[in-house]
Scaffold this active site. Structure first.
Site, PDB file in Angstrom:
ATOM      1  N   SER A  24     -54.808 105.317  40.323  1.00  0.00           N
ATOM      2  CA  SER A  24     -53.653 104.535  40.248  1.00  0.00           C
ATOM      3  C   SER A  24     -52.479 104.844  41.107  1.00  0.00           C
ATOM      4  O   SER A  24     -51.200 103.432  40.917  1.00  0.00           O
ATOM      5  CB  SER A  24     -53.459 104.847  38.504  1.00  0.00           C
ATOM      6  OG  SER A  24     -52.909 106.015  38.928  1.00  0.00           O
ATOM      7  N   THR A 156     -38.220  63.001  22.806  1.00  0.00           N
ATOM      8  CA  THR A 156     -39.147  63.353  21.869  1.00  0.00           C
ATOM      9  C   THR A 156     -40.816  62.801  22.225  1.00  0.00           C
ATOM     10  O   THR A 156     -40.075  60.738  22.738  1.00  0.00           O
ATOM     11  CB  THR A 156     -38.669  62.859  20.355  1.00  0.00           C
ATOM     12  OG1 THR A 156     -39.540  61.439  19.798  1.00  0.00           O
ATOM     13  CG2 THR A 156     -37.981  63.334  20.303  1.00  0.00           C
ATOM     14  N   HIS A 157     -41.347  62.881  22.347  1.00  0.00           N
ATOM     15  CA  HIS A 157     -42.934  62.858  22.708  1.00  0.00           C
ATOM     16  C   HIS A 157     -42.926  61.781  24.267  1.00  0.00           C
ATOM     17  O   HIS A 157     -43.165  61.001  24.557  1.00  0.00           O
ATOM     18  CB  HIS A 157     -43.859  60.956  21.690  1.00  0.00           C
ATOM     19  CG  HIS A 157     -43.523  61.604  20.761  1.00  0.00           C
ATOM     20  ND1 HIS A 157     -44.139  62.127  20.187  1.00  0.00           N
ATOM     21  CD2 HIS A 157     -42.413  61.585  19.169  1.00  0.00           C
ATOM     22  CE1 HIS A 157     -44.270  62.315  18.388  1.00  0.00           C
ATOM     23  NE2 HIS A 157     -42.850  61.944  17.994  1.00  0.00           N
ATOM     24  N   SER A 278     -44.040  67.522  52.452  1.00  0.00           N
ATOM     25  CA  SER A 278     -45.287  67.780  53.091  1.00  0.00           C
ATOM     26  C   SER A 278     -45.596  67.328  54.237  1.00  0.00           C
ATOM     27  O   SER A 278     -45.170  67.265  55.329  1.00  0.00           O
ATOM     28  CB  SER A 278     -46.057  66.686  52.464  1.00  0.00           C
ATOM     29  OG  SER A 278     -47.364  66.306  52.843  1.00  0.00           O
ATOM     30  N   LYS A 284     -42.029  63.366  51.435  1.00  0.00           N
ATOM     31  CA  LYS A 284     -42.354  64.044  49.994  1.00  0.00           C
ATOM     32  C   LYS A 284     -41.293  65.132  50.190  1.00  0.00           C
ATOM     33  O   LYS A 284     -40.718  65.993  51.272  1.00  0.00           O
ATOM     34  CB  LYS A 284     -43.529  65.019  50.142  1.00  0.00           C
ATOM     35  CG  LYS A 284     -44.950  63.645  50.136  1.00  0.00           C
ATOM     36  CD  LYS A 284     -44.638  62.856  48.809  1.00  0.00           C
ATOM     37  CE  LYS A 284     -44.992  64.146  47.849  1.00  0.00           C
ATOM     38  NZ  LYS A 284     -46.309  64.649  47.649  1.00  0.00           N
ATOM     39  N   ASN A 286     -40.808  68.166  47.621  1.00  0.00           N
ATOM     40  CA  ASN A 286     -41.653  68.529  46.338  1.00  0.00           C
ATOM     41  C   ASN A 286     -40.951  69.951  45.778  1.00  0.00           C
ATOM     42  O   ASN A 286     -40.778  70.244  46.662  1.00  0.00           O
ATOM     43  CB  ASN A 286     -43.385  69.310  46.702  1.00  0.00           C
ATOM     44  CG  ASN A 286     -43.967  67.903  47.340  1.00  0.00           C
ATOM     45  OD1 ASN A 286     -43.728  66.898  46.802  1.00  0.00           O
ATOM     46  ND2 ASN A 286     -44.503  68.500  48.251  1.00  0.00           N
ATOM     47  N   GLU A 291     -42.180  74.145  40.092  1.00  0.00           N
ATOM     48  CA  GLU A 291     -43.827  74.586  39.789  1.00  0.00           C
ATOM     49  C   GLU A 291     -44.322  75.639  39.828  1.00  0.00           C
ATOM     50  O   GLU A 291     -44.884  75.601  39.349  1.00  0.00           O
ATOM     51  CB  GLU A 291     -44.591  73.368  41.008  1.00  0.00           C
ATOM     52  CG  GLU A 291     -44.119  72.176  41.424  1.00  0.00           C
ATOM     53  CD  GLU A 291     -45.003  71.030  41.884  1.00  0.00           C
ATOM     54  OE1 GLU A 291     -46.540  71.162  41.991  1.00  0.00           O
ATOM     55  OE2 GLU A 291     -44.184  71.082  43.333  1.00  0.00           O
ATOM     56  N   GLN A 323     -54.654 104.121  31.692  1.00  0.00           N
ATOM     57  CA  GLN A 323     -53.733 103.469  33.082  1.00  0.00           C
ATOM     58  C   GLN A 323     -53.862 102.185  33.397  1.00  0.00           C
ATOM     59  O   GLN A 323     -53.244 101.309  33.976  1.00  0.00           O
ATOM     60  CB  GLN A 323     -54.441 103.715  33.679  1.00  0.00           C
ATOM     61  CG  GLN A 323     -54.291 104.340  35.406  1.00  0.00           C
ATOM     62  CD  GLN A 323     -55.783 105.075  35.946  1.00  0.00           C
ATOM     63  OE1 GLN A 323     -55.168 106.588  36.182  1.00  0.00           O
ATOM     64  NE2 GLN A 323     -56.463 104.682  36.943  1.00  0.00           N
ATOM     65  N   LYS A 326     -49.904  99.278  33.439  1.00  0.00           N
ATOM     66  CA  LYS A 326     -49.325  99.054  34.535  1.00  0.00           C
ATOM     67  C   LYS A 326     -49.397  98.397  35.889  1.00  0.00           C
ATOM     68  O   LYS A 326     -48.247  97.347  36.012  1.00  0.00           O
ATOM     69  CB  LYS A 326     -48.714 100.958  35.117  1.00  0.00           C
ATOM     70  CG  LYS A 326     -48.337 102.009  34.115  1.00  0.00           C
ATOM     71  CD  LYS A 326     -48.544 103.299  34.678  1.00  0.00           C
ATOM     72  CE  LYS A 326     -49.743 103.956  34.422  1.00  0.00           C
ATOM     73  NZ  LYS A 326     -49.728 104.182  33.343  1.00  0.00           N
TER      74      LYS A 326
HETATM   75  N1  ARG Z   1     -52.934 108.005  35.619  1.00  0.00           N
HETATM   76  C1  ARG Z   1     -52.768 108.030  34.163  1.00  0.00           C
HETATM   77  C2  ARG Z   1     -51.726 107.317  33.334  1.00  0.00           C
HETATM   78  O1  ARG Z   1     -51.867 106.204  33.595  1.00  0.00           O
HETATM   79  C3  ARG Z   1     -52.217 109.210  33.599  1.00  0.00           C
HETATM   80  C4  ARG Z   1     -53.041 110.073  32.770  1.00  0.00           C
HETATM   81  C5  ARG Z   1     -53.882 110.651  32.947  1.00  0.00           C
HETATM   82  N2  ARG Z   1     -54.311 111.450  31.809  1.00  0.00           N
HETATM   83  C6  ARG Z   1     -55.298 111.744  31.750  1.00  0.00           C
HETATM   84  N3  ARG Z   1     -55.467 112.790  30.898  1.00  0.00           N
HETATM   85  N4  ARG Z   1     -56.866 111.675  32.457  1.00  0.00           N
HETATM   86  O2  ARG Z   1     -53.070 106.838  32.120  1.00  0.00           O
END
Ligand code: ARG
Length: 462
Positions: A24, A156-157, A278, A284, A286, A291, A323, A326
């Site tokens: 990660s 409205t509409h 464009s 144009k 734009n 958008e 995980q 994130k």
């Molecule tokens: N990279 C992991 C996460 O974002 C950290 C926690 C990992 N924990 C584990 N028991 N493998 O969740």
């Protein structure tokens, strides 16, 4: 060689594909500052409680500071083989300070560590988003004050409904942004508890002072249940929900900018700064930025929906599925930040075509409600009857191809003989907006007072 962080009972290296799916670091490297701050707080507490020596704590803190400056200087080499930010930092710490590094992870798991880091990261993100929302509100309120009396058609509409002022329209978005800020503040309040000390899931036998680390990291208190602390991601979901609602508000306004800047309506003009040309059609202009703001809403929703799906079937406590919280959240916060900044720029940039707005406000018989209200107030007609009479008058104006304020009195009197010339006092768009003095209504006096109130509030609270 097996993993040096947990390789004790492993003989073999992981399959390369295992590294690909497991690592990660490509996205949780964003958490380096929070990870280092939390580790410093943990080490200081361990020393205070006599769990590690003051010497070791000092070495750890010093090493962590070095790592922080290495990362900020772009001199840190992140390694996918070390999976995530936690193990990248810890491994570098070992290289820098030797055996003392191995004591940092006493009474801690990556499970409480990552929950802590991400709460801290989102807390910072919420603070930054709040600042962008305030800047957006300020741009809106300043433009609203300038255009408190600029009449435009209200829809409205998407059909002309009643005249409003441009300032009033913009202040609607200031109110929405205020509620968005409230939702972020609520999310922040609930996420601001410390998971640190929950360990892997059950707490720890070491005599930790969880209140001390909570305080050091600016959390209100330690979380009360170790299982909850490591296994819930409602704080991410809640923040993403607030992001999603904010993105919807921005997207609606972006859509209006697209409509208003089309020559079909011609209500506003964006400068060259926020338009693109464009490659084929030389004429144009734009509204690409608007958008893209409208489109980025999709990413924000995607992140929320994806994490809802990740979480819904997970038993307690930590599962690696989490995980996945994130990558989407970091992307969504980035997309929303960019959208807010672009919208603020567009609000400052856009020039309403005041003459075209006034003309459009007079089209479509937008003061028909004013005529019906006059019949109720001056002639004491029941509103339903006034509505019917007005409908017949509008039909005559449409047939004659003139706006209501240009329709001869005799033509109106042919429908309702008691109508007098006083009716013309309510039929123009300016008269219409000026009459809407009720609290929250579009009267220019209301609008400029509201804009000033907002600007004052934004100055004192910013
Ligand atoms: N990279 C992991 C996460 O974002 C950290 C926690 C990992 N924990 C584990 N028991 N493998 O969740």
């Amino acid at each position: 060689m097996s993993n040096k962080m947990w390789g004790g009972r492993f003989g073999d290296k992981p399959d390369p594909i295992m590294e690909d799916i497991n690592a990660s670091i490509d996205f949780d490297r964003h958490l380096y500052r929070q990870d280092i701050a939390a580790s410093k707080a943990h080490a200081a507490m361990l020393a205070k409680k006599g769990i590690i020596t003051a010497q070791d704590a000092k070495r750890i803190a010093h090493g962590l500071d070095t790592i922080l400056s290495e990362i900020e200087a772009g001199k840190f080499s992140f390694q996918r083989a070390l999976e995530d930010i936690h193990m990248n930092v810890e491994s570098r710490l070992a290289a820098l300070i030797g055996p003392a590094a191995g004591r940092l992870h006493t009474a801690r798991s990556r499970n409480d560590q990552v929950a802590t880091d991400f709460r801290l990261w989102l807390r910072d993100a919420i603070g930054a988003l709040d600042g962008r929302l305030a800047a957006y509100q300020r741009a809106l309120a300043e433009t609203a004050l300038k255009h408190a009396a600029t009449v435009m058609p209200g829809f409205t509409h998407l059909q002309p409904a009643q005249p409003v002022t441009f300032g009033h329209h913009l202040l609607a978005y200031v109110e929405m942004a205020a509620r968005d800020r409230g939702r972020f503040a609520d999310a922040r309040g609930r996420l601001n508890e410390s998971p640190l000390g929950a360990g892997a899931l059950a707490g720890t036998s070491f005599p930790l002072d969880r209140a001390m680390t909570a305080r050091a990291l600016g959390f209100a208190r330690p979380m009360a249940n170790s299982l909850d602390a490591v296994s819930d991601r409602d704080f991410v979901l809640e923040t993403l929900s607030a992001c999603a609602i904010t993105a919807v508000h921005l997207s609606r306004f972006a859509e209006e900018i697209v409509i208003w800047s089309s020559p079909l309506t011609g209500l506003v003009r964006l400068s060259d700064k926020f338009t693109t040309g464009s490659s084929m059609m030389p004429q144009k202009r734009n509204p690409d930025a608007a958008e893209l703001v409208r489109a980025k809403t999709g990413r924000v929703f995607g992140a929320l929906t994806a994490l809802m799906m990740v979480m819904k079937g997970l038993p307690l406590a930590y599962q690696k599925d989490m995980q996945e919280d994130k990558e989407g959240a970091i992307d969504a916060v980035g997309a929303l930040t960019l959208s807010l900044t672009a919208m603020t720029g567009m609000v400052r940039d856009l020039e309403p075509d005041v003459a075209r707005m006034r003309q459009a406000a007079a089209e479509g018989f937008a003061t028909a409600t004013d005529l019906a209200d006059w019949l109720v107030q001056a002639l004491k007609l029941p509103f339903r009857e006034a509505h019917h009479v007005t409908g017949r008058i509008v039909a005559k104006a449409a047939a004659a191809g003139v706006p209501l304020e240009k329709l001869p009195l005799e033509t109106m009197q042919a429908v309702e003989p008691r109508i007098t010339a006083a009716v013309y006092g309510v039929l123009s768009a300016d008269k219409s907006v000026a009459s809407r003095k009720v609290f929250g209504g579009t009267a220019p006096r209301n609008v400029s007072a509201a804009a000033k109130r907002w600007l004052k509030r934004l100055k004192t609270k910013a």
